[in-house]
Scaffold this motif. Structure first.
Motif, PDB file in Angstrom:
ATOM      1  N   PHE A  12       4.349  47.920 -48.645  1.00  0.00           N
ATOM      2  CA  PHE A  12       4.934  48.501 -47.424  1.00  0.00           C
ATOM      3  C   PHE A  12       5.700  49.740 -47.903  1.00  0.00           C
ATOM      4  N   ILE A  15       7.695  49.404 -51.076  1.00  0.00           N
ATOM      5  CA  ILE A  15       7.919  47.992 -51.417  1.00  0.00           C
ATOM      6  C   ILE A  15       6.597  47.291 -51.710  1.00  0.00           C
ATOM      7  N   ALA A  17       5.078  43.996 -51.629  1.00  0.00           N
ATOM      8  CA  ALA A  17       5.309  42.627 -51.135  1.00  0.00           C
ATOM      9  C   ALA A  17       4.426  41.634 -51.878  1.00  0.00           C
ATOM     10  N   PRO A  36      10.949  31.926 -53.890  1.00  0.00           N
ATOM     11  CA  PRO A  36      12.235  32.350 -53.329  1.00  0.00           C
ATOM     12  C   PRO A  36      12.078  33.244 -52.096  1.00  0.00           C
ATOM     13  N   ASN A  37      13.158  33.459 -51.378  1.00  0.00           N
ATOM     14  CA  ASN A  37      13.132  34.365 -50.220  1.00  0.00           C
ATOM     15  C   ASN A  37      12.617  35.737 -50.663  1.00  0.00           C
ATOM     16  N   GLY A  38      11.757  36.315 -49.831  1.00  0.00           N
ATOM     17  CA  GLY A  38      11.238  37.652 -50.115  1.00  0.00           C
ATOM     18  C   GLY A  38      10.100  37.660 -51.137  1.00  0.00           C
ATOM     19  N   LYS A  41       5.517  35.227 -49.208  1.00  0.00           N
ATOM     20  CA  LYS A  41       4.757  34.107 -48.641  1.00  0.00           C
ATOM     21  C   LYS A  41       4.280  34.415 -47.210  1.00  0.00           C
ATOM     22  N   THR A  43       4.079  37.282 -45.809  1.00  0.00           N
ATOM     23  CA  THR A  43       3.153  38.430 -45.869  1.00  0.00           C
ATOM     24  C   THR A  43       1.746  37.924 -46.165  1.00  0.00           C
ATOM     25  N   PHE A  52      -1.926  41.853 -40.874  1.00  0.00           N
ATOM     26  CA  PHE A  52      -1.805  43.011 -41.780  1.00  0.00           C
ATOM     27  C   PHE A  52      -3.089  43.122 -42.581  1.00  0.00           C
ATOM     28  N   GLN A  84       7.301  31.019 -38.448  1.00  0.00           N
ATOM     29  CA  GLN A  84       8.600  30.603 -38.992  1.00  0.00           C
ATOM     30  C   GLN A  84       9.566  30.265 -37.855  1.00  0.00           C
ATOM     31  N   GLU A 176       6.860  27.283 -42.792  1.00  0.00           N
ATOM     32  CA  GLU A 176       8.126  26.536 -42.845  1.00  0.00           C
ATOM     33  C   GLU A 176       8.267  25.511 -41.712  1.00  0.00           C
TER      34      GLU A 176
HETATM   35  P1  ATP Z   1      11.189  34.057 -46.824  1.00  0.00           P
HETATM   36  O1  ATP Z   1      11.087  32.805 -47.650  1.00  0.00           O
HETATM   37  O2  ATP Z   1      12.580  34.592 -46.781  1.00  0.00           O
HETATM   38  O3  ATP Z   1      10.556  33.934 -45.476  1.00  0.00           O
HETATM   39  P2  ATP Z   1       8.815  35.432 -47.868  1.00  0.00           P
HETATM   40  O4  ATP Z   1       8.439  34.894 -49.216  1.00  0.00           O
HETATM   41  O5  ATP Z   1       8.055  34.925 -46.696  1.00  0.00           O
HETATM   42  O6  ATP Z   1      10.374  35.220 -47.637  1.00  0.00           O
HETATM   43  P3  ATP Z   1       8.037  38.043 -46.968  1.00  0.00           P
HETATM   44  O7  ATP Z   1       8.632  37.891 -45.602  1.00  0.00           O
HETATM   45  O8  ATP Z   1       6.570  37.980 -47.090  1.00  0.00           O
HETATM   46  O9  ATP Z   1       8.708  37.006 -47.981  1.00  0.00           O
HETATM   47  O10 ATP Z   1       8.565  39.416 -47.564  1.00  0.00           O
HETATM   48  C1  ATP Z   1       8.133  39.945 -48.839  1.00  0.00           C
HETATM   49  C2  ATP Z   1       8.683  41.353 -48.996  1.00  0.00           C
HETATM   50  O11 ATP Z   1       7.998  42.240 -48.130  1.00  0.00           O
HETATM   51  C3  ATP Z   1      10.179  41.480 -48.662  1.00  0.00           C
HETATM   52  O12 ATP Z   1      10.740  42.416 -49.556  1.00  0.00           O
HETATM   53  C4  ATP Z   1      10.150  42.012 -47.253  1.00  0.00           C
HETATM   54  O13 ATP Z   1      11.310  42.752 -46.962  1.00  0.00           O
HETATM   55  C5  ATP Z   1       8.901  42.898 -47.262  1.00  0.00           C
HETATM   56  N1  ATP Z   1       8.261  43.003 -45.946  1.00  0.00           N
HETATM   57  C6  ATP Z   1       7.666  41.998 -45.257  1.00  0.00           C
HETATM   58  N2  ATP Z   1       7.160  42.449 -44.085  1.00  0.00           N
HETATM   59  C7  ATP Z   1       7.447  43.784 -44.055  1.00  0.00           C
HETATM   60  C8  ATP Z   1       7.189  44.830 -43.101  1.00  0.00           C
HETATM   61  N3  ATP Z   1       6.522  44.586 -41.970  1.00  0.00           N
HETATM   62  N4  ATP Z   1       7.651  46.074 -43.392  1.00  0.00           N
HETATM   63  C9  ATP Z   1       8.300  46.315 -44.553  1.00  0.00           C
HETATM   64  N5  ATP Z   1       8.566  45.391 -45.489  1.00  0.00           N
HETATM   65  C10 ATP Z   1       8.154  44.132 -45.236  1.00  0.00           C
END
Ligand code: ATP
Length: 251
Positions: A12, A15, A17, A36-38, A41, A43, A52, A84, A176
């Motif tokens: 992104f 970033i 992801a 962990p968060n971020g 998963k 994505t 996406f 979620q 989740e």
């Molecule tokens: P959580 O357990 O907190 O739900 P996650 O493992 O599901 O986290 P994602 O939500 O997939 O993580 O996010 C992965 C990374 O991609 C993060 O840094 C997030 O900020 C970024 N990200 C996700 N969607 C977008 C978007 N639409 N635009 C920009 N960045 C994004």
């Protein structure tokens, strides 16, 4: 093989992801995606359902490449998901919520061929019978006329699963599902996911409740900072030093 993800990368802007993530899910498995968060998963779920497009990499579902397929066509092909945050039609009844999922199912080529031979009324009967069966499966048979927003939290979660199942998926993605549930609700959810598996539906789930994941899943992939950290059985994952250091140790 139900689902095959090959070298999935998603950026992104600046970033990353997901970076070069690959894994395969076998038919009938309950497969966990943790980290962990971020970690990337959700994505990954958004890429599997084509909400996406990946920056690079390919996805195959039942041997067919599905990268670039429109999200509603993904449902037709047999992939359905929950989110979620609960996304029910909150002002509609429990039964109506599941009927909506059933009407999505009519668009499926397989089901349409069945339905073509039935009258309009039979079609509706078929969808209602399926909805009734699914409400029994998720333990909501006695709540059919209740407005969805009046259900308890755990019941709303189970209703979402019934609605997703009404579209006749071969692969169910759960984001989740146990989040915010109390102990009894989590136990009911566990039994429900096992019953879904017994119906021959493959399940991919994201979850932070580690005892739940370790007891439920056949195999697990761990993501960390968008990269695959480990993959294996629950026991292998629990004993993996990198996973303990990056994720489990902090739980
Ligand atoms: P959580 O357990 O907190 O739900 P996650 O493992 O599901 O986290 P994602 O939500 O997939 O993580 O996010 C992965 C990374 O991609 C993060 O840094 C997030 O900020 C970024 N990200 C996700 N969607 C977008 C978007 N639409 N635009 C920009 N960045 C994004």
């Amino acid at each position: 093989m139900v689902l095959e993800l090959n070298n999935i990368t998603k950026n992104f802007g600046g970033i990353s992801a997901l970076t070069d993530v690959s894994f395969k899910i076998n038919e009938g498995e309950i497969f966990g995606l943790i980290g962990p968060n971020g970690a990337g998963k959700t994505t990954m779920f958004n890429i599997i359902t084509n909400m996406f497009l990946p920056t690079s990499g390919e996805i195959s579902f039942l041997g067919e490449k599905i990268s670039g397929t429109k999200p509603h066509k993904i449902t037709d092909k047999g992939i359905c998901r929950t989110f979620q945050n609960i996304r029910l039609f909150s002002q509609m009844t429990v039964l109506e919520n599941v009927l909506v999922g059933g009407h999505c199912r009519i668009k499926s080529g397989v089901i349409r061929s069945v339905i073509r031979t039935k009258s309009q009324r039979k079609e509706e009967e078929f969808i209602r019978e399926t909805a009734t069966d699914l409400l029994e499966l998720v333990g909501l048979s006695s709540y059919t006329e209740v407005v969805a927003e009046n259900l308890a939290y755990g019941q709303q979660r189970r209703l979402e699963i019934a609605r997703a199942l009404a579209s006749n998926p071969k692969l169910l993605l759960l984001d989740e599902p146990a989040a915010g549930m109390n102990e009894t609700e989590t136990e009911d959810l566990f039994d429900l996911i096992k019953k879904v598996q017994k119906r021959g539906i493959t399940v991919l789930l994201i979850e932070h409740d580690m005892p739940f994941v370790m007891k439920l899943c056949d195999r697990i992939t761990v993501l960390n900072f968008g990269k695959k950290l480990a993959e294996g059985t629950p026991q292998e994952i629990q004993n993996n030093k990198d996973v303990i250091e990056a994720y489990l140790g902090s739980e």
